[in-house]
Design a protein around this motif. Structure first.
Motif, PDB file in Angstrom:
ATOM      1  N   UNK A  20       0.678  -1.089   0.120  1.00 53.06           N
ATOM      2  CA  UNK A  20      -0.034  -0.004  -0.024  1.00 53.06           C
ATOM      3  C   UNK A  20       0.727   1.319  -0.083  1.00 53.06           C
ATOM      4  N   UNK A  21       1.823   1.328   0.864  1.00 51.83           N
ATOM      5  CA  UNK A  21       2.932   2.483   0.806  1.00 51.83           C
ATOM      6  C   UNK A  21       3.365   2.462  -0.586  1.00 51.83           C
ATOM      7  N   UNK A  30      10.028   0.107  -7.764  1.00 49.68           N
ATOM      8  CA  UNK A  30      11.300   0.326  -7.122  1.00 49.68           C
ATOM      9  C   UNK A  30      11.314  -0.655  -5.691  1.00 49.68           C
ATOM     10  N   UNK A  31      10.283  -0.704  -4.978  1.00 51.06           N
ATOM     11  CA  UNK A  31      10.247  -1.570  -3.746  1.00 51.06           C
ATOM     12  C   UNK A  31      10.426  -3.020  -4.345  1.00 51.06           C
ATOM     13  N   UNK A  77      13.370   5.061  -0.380  1.00 50.96           N
ATOM     14  CA  UNK A  77      13.220   5.408   0.823  1.00 50.96           C
ATOM     15  C   UNK A  77      12.011   4.595   1.440  1.00 50.96           C
ATOM     16  N   UNK A  78      10.999   4.303   0.827  1.00 52.31           N
ATOM     17  CA  UNK A  78       9.874   3.699   1.407  1.00 52.31           C
ATOM     18  C   UNK A  78      10.572   2.173   1.873  1.00 52.31           C
ATOM     19  N   UNK A  79      11.175   1.521   0.901  1.00 50.91           N
ATOM     20  CA  UNK A  79      11.727   0.144   1.539  1.00 50.91           C
ATOM     21  C   UNK A  79      12.718   0.510   2.672  1.00 50.91           C
ATOM     22  N   UNK A  80      13.501   1.511   2.750  1.00 50.39           N
ATOM     23  CA  UNK A  80      14.544   1.748   3.869  1.00 50.39           C
ATOM     24  C   UNK A  80      13.357   1.968   5.100  1.00 50.39           C
TER      25      UNK A  80
END
Length: 184
Positions: A20-21, A30-31, A77-80
């Protein structure tokens, strides 16, 4: 190792949150790429697996380790941020289930068909192309192939598409023959 990468209830919840993010931030691909890298690292590094599954390593240390990995690899950034949360909540051991759950959600959203091919030796480019072509014909669309080497199968192939497994490995055939001989 591939058996670890199946979804669980906890992994599914975290995967849904990450999915969702990633969708909201426009970082879905990317994620997904980040998670593929993490999956490979998990499979290759016994130290990583030990650090993330050890009950004696603190949640903060797991968080720091995951964030360091994300920073070093240049993850989105979301993954991090997600990995930091996973470590903080002492859920780093659930990373394989999160990756599996994310892949399921991604496949549903995009229509991608993932296929894992296990062979006793690395596949040549021609062999991979031939397998891809056969799967395309059988499935009616292009599969996304992941190849893995497992010398324990002795020869032949195992191909997994979704929950279906086609096992033409020499080890399985020998086991079947051994079983048949015991019954005779």
């Amino acid at each position: 190792m591939a058996d670890l990468f199946r979804t669980t209830e906890v992994g599914g919840r975290y995967a849904q949150a990450l999915f969702d993010l990633a969708e909201e931030t426009g970082a879905l691909d990317a994620v997904r790429a980040d998670l593929k890298s993490l999956r490979a690292a998990w499979g290759e590094s016994a130290d990583l697996r030990r650090a993330m599954t050890s009950p004696i390593i603190s949640a903060d240390d797991q968080r720091k380790a995951l964030v360091s990995i994300a920073d070093a690899a240049g993850f989105n950034r979301s993954t991090r941020n997600f990995l930091g949360l996973l470590g903080q909540n002492h859920r780093a051991r659930d990373l394989p289930a999160v990756i599996a759950g994310f892949e399921v959600l991604y496949a549903k959203k995009t229509g991608v068909v993932a296929a894992e091919v296990v062979s006793a030796q690395p596949l040549s480019a021609a062999q991979s192309k031939s397998i891809q072509s056969a799967l395309r014909q059988a499935l009616g669309r292009d599969p996304e192939l992941t190849a893995r080497v497992d010398p324990s199968i002795l020869g032949g192939l195992k191909v997994k598409v979704g929950s279906k497994l086609f096992d033409a490995s020499l080890k399985t055939k020998l086991d079947q023959m051994k079983f048949a001989l015991k019954r005779a």
